[in-house]
Design a protein around this motif. Structure first.
Motif, PDB file in Angstrom:
ATOM      1  N   UNK A   1      54.981  39.416  16.380  1.00 11.20           N
ATOM      2  CA  UNK A   1      55.712  39.010  17.577  1.00 11.20           C
ATOM      3  C   UNK A   1      54.883  39.266  18.828  1.00 11.20           C
ATOM      4  N   UNK A   2      55.559  39.478  19.965  1.00  8.29           N
ATOM      5  CA  UNK A   2      54.807  39.682  21.215  1.00  8.29           C
ATOM      6  C   UNK A   2      54.756  41.146  21.620  1.00  8.29           C
ATOM      7  N   UNK A   3      54.892  42.030  20.642  1.00  7.63           N
ATOM      8  CA  UNK A   3      54.879  43.474  20.889  1.00  7.63           C
ATOM      9  C   UNK A   3      53.432  43.980  20.770  1.00  7.63           C
TER      10      UNK A   3
ATOM     11  N   UNK B   1      44.487  35.029  11.242  1.00  5.46           N
ATOM     12  CA  UNK B   1      45.316  35.384  10.086  1.00  5.46           C
ATOM     13  C   UNK B   1      46.601  36.068  10.505  1.00  5.46           C
ATOM     14  N   UNK B   2      46.491  36.980  11.476  1.00  3.96           N
ATOM     15  CA  UNK B   2      47.662  37.718  11.951  1.00  3.96           C
ATOM     16  C   UNK B   2      48.709  36.793  12.563  1.00  3.96           C
ATOM     17  N   UNK B   3      48.232  35.833  13.356  1.00  2.00           N
ATOM     18  CA  UNK B   3      49.167  34.914  14.008  1.00  2.00           C
ATOM     19  C   UNK B   3      49.882  34.065  12.952  1.00  2.00           C
ATOM     20  N   UNK B   4      49.136  33.647  11.927  1.00  2.00           N
ATOM     21  CA  UNK B   4      49.771  32.871  10.841  1.00  2.00           C
ATOM     22  C   UNK B   4      50.794  33.711  10.080  1.00  2.00           C
ATOM     23  N   UNK B   5      50.510  35.001   9.918  1.00  2.00           N
ATOM     24  CA  UNK B   5      51.448  35.873   9.196  1.00  2.00           C
ATOM     25  C   UNK B   5      52.772  35.974   9.955  1.00  2.00           C
ATOM     26  N   UNK B   6      52.692  35.960  11.284  1.00  2.00           N
ATOM     27  CA  UNK B   6      53.905  35.909  12.101  1.00  2.00           C
ATOM     28  C   UNK B   6      54.748  37.173  12.068  1.00  2.00           C
ATOM     29  N   UNK B   7      54.150  38.339  11.824  1.00  2.00           N
ATOM     30  CA  UNK B   7      54.928  39.576  11.718  1.00  2.00           C
ATOM     31  C   UNK B   7      54.890  40.420  12.984  1.00  2.00           C
TER      32      UNK B   7
ATOM     33  N   UNK C   1      34.651  49.397  21.991  1.00  4.24           N
ATOM     34  CA  UNK C   1      35.939  49.805  22.536  1.00  4.24           C
ATOM     35  C   UNK C   1      36.604  48.766  23.411  1.00  4.24           C
ATOM     36  N   UNK C   2      36.493  47.483  23.014  1.00  2.00           N
ATOM     37  CA  UNK C   2      37.085  46.405  23.819  1.00  2.00           C
ATOM     38  C   UNK C   2      38.539  46.141  23.442  1.00  2.00           C
ATOM     39  N   UNK C   3      39.205  47.169  22.918  1.00  5.81           N
ATOM     40  CA  UNK C   3      40.534  46.956  22.339  1.00  5.81           C
ATOM     41  C   UNK C   3      41.561  46.424  23.340  1.00  5.81           C
ATOM     42  N   UNK C   4      41.473  46.858  24.594  1.00  3.30           N
ATOM     43  CA  UNK C   4      42.468  46.400  25.573  1.00  3.30           C
ATOM     44  C   UNK C   4      42.382  44.880  25.711  1.00  3.30           C
ATOM     45  N   UNK C   5      41.150  44.372  25.875  1.00  7.21           N
ATOM     46  CA  UNK C   5      40.965  42.926  25.997  1.00  7.21           C
ATOM     47  C   UNK C   5      41.315  42.190  24.716  1.00  7.21           C
ATOM     48  N   UNK C   6      41.016  42.802  23.581  1.00  5.70           N
ATOM     49  CA  UNK C   6      41.320  42.162  22.292  1.00  5.70           C
ATOM     50  C   UNK C   6      42.833  41.975  22.145  1.00  5.70           C
ATOM     51  N   UNK C   7      43.581  43.021  22.435  1.00  6.93           N
ATOM     52  CA  UNK C   7      45.043  42.921  22.307  1.00  6.93           C
ATOM     53  C   UNK C   7      45.598  41.855  23.250  1.00  6.93           C
ATOM     54  N   UNK C   8      45.092  41.843  24.485  1.00  5.64           N
ATOM     55  CA  UNK C   8      45.554  40.810  25.448  1.00  5.64           C
ATOM     56  C   UNK C   8      45.192  39.419  24.935  1.00  5.64           C
ATOM     57  N   UNK C   9      43.986  39.268  24.397  1.00  2.23           N
ATOM     58  CA  UNK C   9      43.539  37.965  23.918  1.00  2.23           C
ATOM     59  C   UNK C   9      44.406  37.471  22.769  1.00  2.23           C
TER      60      UNK C   9
ATOM     61  N   UNK D   1      47.515  38.348  22.020  1.00  2.00           N
ATOM     62  CA  UNK D   1      48.852  38.008  22.517  1.00  2.00           C
ATOM     63  C   UNK D   1      48.837  36.667  23.255  1.00  2.00           C
ATOM     64  N   UNK D   2      47.806  36.457  24.074  1.00  2.00           N
ATOM     65  CA  UNK D   2      47.710  35.221  24.858  1.00  2.00           C
ATOM     66  C   UNK D   2      47.502  34.019  23.938  1.00  2.00           C
ATOM     67  N   UNK D   3      46.617  34.169  22.961  1.00  2.00           N
ATOM     68  CA  UNK D   3      46.349  33.057  22.042  1.00  2.00           C
ATOM     69  C   UNK D   3      47.598  32.715  21.241  1.00  2.00           C
ATOM     70  N   UNK D   4      48.307  33.745  20.813  1.00  2.00           N
ATOM     71  CA  UNK D   4      49.533  33.512  20.035  1.00  2.00           C
ATOM     72  C   UNK D   4      50.548  32.728  20.863  1.00  2.00           C
ATOM     73  N   UNK D   5      50.653  33.110  22.147  1.00  2.00           N
ATOM     74  CA  UNK D   5      51.575  32.435  23.056  1.00  2.00           C
ATOM     75  C   UNK D   5      51.154  30.984  23.248  1.00  2.00           C
ATOM     76  N   UNK D   6      49.876  30.738  23.515  1.00  2.00           N
ATOM     77  CA  UNK D   6      49.420  29.373  23.780  1.00  2.00           C
ATOM     78  C   UNK D   6      49.526  28.508  22.518  1.00  2.00           C
ATOM     79  N   UNK D   7      49.277  29.089  21.351  1.00  2.00           N
ATOM     80  CA  UNK D   7      49.405  28.318  20.116  1.00  2.00           C
ATOM     81  C   UNK D   7      50.863  27.956  19.854  1.00  2.00           C
ATOM     82  N   UNK D   8      51.779  28.892  20.161  1.00  2.00           N
ATOM     83  CA  UNK D   8      53.210  28.604  19.983  1.00  2.00           C
ATOM     84  C   UNK D   8      53.647  27.498  20.939  1.00  2.00           C
ATOM     85  N   UNK D   9      53.126  27.535  22.185  1.00  2.00           N
ATOM     86  CA  UNK D   9      53.483  26.490  23.162  1.00  2.00           C
ATOM     87  C   UNK D   9      52.953  25.129  22.726  1.00  2.00           C
ATOM     88  N   UNK D  10      51.703  25.103  22.232  1.00  2.00           N
ATOM     89  CA  UNK D  10      51.126  23.842  21.766  1.00  2.00           C
ATOM     90  C   UNK D  10      51.951  23.276  20.623  1.00  2.00           C
TER      91      UNK D  10
END
Lengths: 349, 173
Positions: free
Chosen positions: B126-128, B118-124, B144-152, B154-163
């Protein structure tokens, strides 16, 4: 959750008629009402689902430059409406500092005004609460009350109103449009919520079955766009209610404050307009000494309702800081952490 | 009033008759339709484990009545990998959560993934990373897996934008 009759009327007139049944409550997104019903705090016998009523989900720019926000406009849709956020940035910032993204996608403008206090004694049905069960007393008095009211409270209730949205709206002279059995009326938001007095169960001036249809901001409210901010201190960086919050809006002319608007959140059972503070600022130079004088004026009548005296000085400091931010200018882009003192996008004078 | 509704759930239209108006969207999914991927954490809108997309928007399914959503399009965790290719059977956000170790016990993960989609679709955001953390603050992870969640995310958003960009180039060619 108690049993209830469910109705989904097709028109506003049918909704107001259905809402007139004793024990009826309106259901929009339900983000607060469902929570209250699950806890047995509210037990409406009839739910009137207004979420599909036509025409109430629009943001309309009015001919005179004002804006009408339909009661069913979702928090996120309003905050991310580019034209709205540009003209009323402190309102957008307040919206984005509230709740979570999921809740902002659902929660409505009208529902925000009518959300109930988050006083834990109100939510705990085993506690005495004059708001939930009139005449039973107030367990918050003498209880865990460090987050409770410091302005406008009574010995019957020391709860606070939890809204962020309502704080800049009150500062900017918003008007609530209401439809009821006797027709339509307008209520200034500043007069919409009631202080507790001896009847804390009465929270607004709405009569039974009156329904909010819109919130209107006047054209003058957009004149503050260049210097309008909202700041909210909470116990974690995101997804928490305000300990204290403030909306500040300035109209600067020739290096002086031509007009100021200030309102506080988290300090009283209603969004608190600080008119005495505004008067201190009018015609003055926007500088720390003036801001501190305004802050003193805003909290002149404050007194602790328990273990919360710290909120009085905190509120003064938040006012000074919000005014400083407003004077520095509304940022081009919303901070990464809207309304947060920890936002990297906020610069300090 | 009839308690019959129609919902499109993960692409399939379902006619549903409710025997009680109190049924939340979450309980309908889990208890009536056996779609138990959506989790009940707090049941009060505080944890985000029940996040689903309703008409494309992420919401807390525990805080809304099923009846209110007659005619809506619902996407749950069970539906996100539909249309994935044979080589990559997962949705990019699912794959990114695995690649970045974005969970420990996994209970909050369906809600985290639905919220991220949902967040990626909202598009608000960015890569921050700060904006991603703020936008994902409605989903608690008690491990407390927040570090991995944030990385995931960001990475998914990047790969979806590339696709999307690659498919745009193909369509333009």
């Amino acid at each position: 959750m108690n049993r209830f009759e469910y109705a989904r009327p097709a028109t506003l007139a049918e909704a107001v008629a259905a809402g007139a049944v004793p024990g009826a409550a309106y259901l929009a997104a339900g983000t607060n009402l469902m929570d209250l019903m699950k806890g047995g705090v509210m037990r409406p016998g009839h739910l009137v689902d207004i979420s599909r009523l036509p025409g109430l989900d629009r943001i309309e720019r009015l001919g005179d430059g004002g804006v009408r926000i339909g009661a069913l406009v979702r928090n996120a849709d309003l905050a991310y409406d580019t034209d709205f956020a540009r003209r009323f940035p402190s309102v957008a910032e307040a919206l984005l500092s509230g709740a979570s993204a999921q809740l902002r996608n659902a929660a409505t403008a009208g529902g925000n005004l009518l959300q109930r206090t988050r006083c834990t004694y109100f939510y705990d049905t085993a506690s005495a609460c004059n708001k939930r069960d009139p005449g039973t007393g107030c367990d918050a008095l003498g209880g865990e009350n460090r987050l409770h009211a410091v302005l406008g409270w009574s010995e019957h209730c020391i709860a606070t109103h939890p809204s962020d949205f309502c704080v800049p709206l009150t500062a900017l002279d918003a008007v609530v449009e209401v439809e009821g059995p006797k027709g339509r009326r307008d209520i200034p938001l500043e007069n919409f919520h009631l202080l507790p007095g001896s009847t804390p169960e009465r929270e607004t001036v709405l009569e039974h079955s009156e329904l909010i249809t819109a919130v209107r901001l006047p054209a003058e409210a957009a004149r503050f766009a260049a210097n309008a901010r909202y700041l909210k201190v909470r116990e974690r960086t995101s997804y928490a209610f305000a300990v204290v919050s403030a909306a500040a809006a300035l109209r600067l002319e020739g290096g002086m404050v031509a007009e100021a608007r200030i309102a506080l959140g988290g300090v009283a059972l209603k969004p608190w307009r600080a008119r005495a503070a505004e008067a201190e600022l009018a015609g003055a130079r926007p500088e720390p000494v003036t801001f501190r004088r305004a802050a003193e004026a805003a909290l002149a009548d404050a007194k602790p309702s328990g273990d919360n005296g710290f909120k009085i000085e905190l509120a003064r400091r938040i006012i000074v800081r919000t005014l400083t931010l407003a004077a520095a200018g509304t940022p081009e882009r919303m901070p990464a952490l809207p309304a947060s003192p920890f936002s990297g996008a906020i610069t300090h004078a | 009033m009839s308690l019959s509704i129609t919902l499109t759930i993960n692409g399939a239209e379902r006619a549903i008759t409710l025997d009680d108006p109190r049924i939340t969207l979450l309980d309908l999914l889990r208890e009536r339709l056996d779609l138990t991927g959506t989790k009940k954490g707090c049941d009060r809108g505080q944890c985000g484990a029940c996040t689903v997309l309703v008409d494309g928007r992420r919401v807390n399914s525990c805080l809304t009545l099923a009846l209110s959503h007659d005619g809506a399009d619902i996407l749950t965790i069970e539906g996100v990998a539909q249309g994935a290719t044979a080589g990559e059977p997962l949705h990019p956000v699912q794959a990114a959560f695995i690649a970045h170790d974005g969970f420990q016990c996994g209970f909050c993960t369906p809600g985290q993934i639905m919220s991220a989609i949902g967040m990626i679709q909202e598009g608000q955001a960015g890569n921050d990373p700060e904006r991603v953390r703020e936008a994902m603050s409605g989903n608690l992870c008690r491990c407390g897996a927040y570090v991995g969640i944030t990385e995931a995310v960001l990475d998914a958003q990047r790969s979806m934008a590339e696709t999307e960009a690659a498919s745009g180039r193909r369509n333009a060619a």
